[in-house]
Design an enzyme around this catalytic site. Structure first.
Site, PDB file in Angstrom:
ATOM      1  N   GLY A  28       0.842  -1.177   0.000  1.00  0.00           N
ATOM      2  CA  GLY A  28       0.000   0.000   0.000  1.00  0.00           C
ATOM      3  C   GLY A  28       0.880   1.230   0.000  1.00  0.00           C
ATOM      4  O   GLY A  28       2.089   1.153   0.206  1.00  0.00           O
ATOM      5  N   TYR A  29       0.245   2.370  -0.191  1.00  0.00           N
ATOM      6  CA  TYR A  29       0.981   3.615  -0.379  1.00  0.00           C
ATOM      7  C   TYR A  29       0.675   4.599   0.729  1.00  0.00           C
ATOM      8  O   TYR A  29      -0.469   4.938   0.976  1.00  0.00           O
ATOM      9  CB  TYR A  29       0.681   4.181  -1.775  1.00  0.00           C
ATOM     10  CG  TYR A  29       1.262   3.231  -2.785  1.00  0.00           C
ATOM     11  CD1 TYR A  29       2.558   3.398  -3.231  1.00  0.00           C
ATOM     12  CD2 TYR A  29       0.562   2.096  -3.171  1.00  0.00           C
ATOM     13  CE1 TYR A  29       3.136   2.474  -4.076  1.00  0.00           C
ATOM     14  CE2 TYR A  29       1.132   1.166  -4.012  1.00  0.00           C
ATOM     15  CZ  TYR A  29       2.425   1.361  -4.463  1.00  0.00           C
ATOM     16  OH  TYR A  29       3.007   0.432  -5.286  1.00  0.00           O
ATOM     17  N   LEU A  30       1.748   5.037   1.415  1.00  0.00           N
ATOM     18  CA  LEU A  30       1.629   5.990   2.507  1.00  0.00           C
ATOM     19  C   LEU A  30       1.543   7.413   1.966  1.00  0.00           C
ATOM     20  O   LEU A  30       0.940   8.285   2.585  1.00  0.00           O
ATOM     21  CB  LEU A  30       2.814   5.857   3.449  1.00  0.00           C
ATOM     22  CG  LEU A  30       2.953   4.478   4.110  1.00  0.00           C
ATOM     23  CD1 LEU A  30       4.309   4.341   4.783  1.00  0.00           C
ATOM     24  CD2 LEU A  30       1.822   4.252   5.090  1.00  0.00           C
TER      25      LEU A  30
END
Length: 158
Positions: A28-30
């Site tokens: 996932g992307y922060l």
């Protein structure tokens, strides 16, 4: 700063005959904008955090660091499961290069992408028969974009 040089392609289902063992990946992307991407990834039992800079052709700066499982799991937990990517990665050697073939699951089930990392931007690479259209420069196939969208707008190679 380390530089990643890679090309990305849609792959045909014929590649599946070469996909014998793979590793499960959830990522996932922060953070992501037009210049920077910060990703957290669980790869098997290991966790990694990566920063990637703006793409310049087939090149971009990249720094990746393994983190303790507790830290990686906590960071991944901050990202909604709806905004994560699930895939199985297979590594397939072909003509002196190792191709990373990602078989996507969940909302992207059916998508197969193949990437090859190069030593130089102008390095010649022999494309296997199971490689389809190149999507290196197609922003829709960036993993950060895939994490936020469903498959409906994408082309999947046959």
């Amino acid at each position: 700063m380390p530089i990643e040089i890679e090309r990305k392609f849609l792959a045909h289902r014929a590649v599946l005959e070469h996909c014998r063992t793979g590793v499960c990946i959830v990522q996932g992307y922060l953070f992501t904008d037009c210049d920077n991407t910060v990703r957290v990834r669980r790869m098997g039992e290991r966790y990694f955090v990566a920063w990637k800079g703006k793409r310049r052709g087939v090149c971009r700066e990249e720094v990746e660091q393994e983190v303790e499982p507790e830290i990686g799991a906590a960071l991944l937990a901050t990202i909604s499961p709806l905004n994560r990517i699930e895939k199985t990665r297979h590594r397939i050697p072909v003509h002196g290069h190792v191709w990373e073939v990602d078989l996507f699951a969940g909302k992207l089930d059916g998508l197969i992408l193949a990437e090859v990392e190069l030593g130089r931007e102008d390095e010649a690479v022999v494309l296997p028969a199971w490689v389809g259209r190149e999507v290196t420069m197609d922003e829709r196939y960036r993993n950060s974009r895939l994490a936020a969208r469903a498959l409906g707008f994408l082309t999947v190679a046959a």
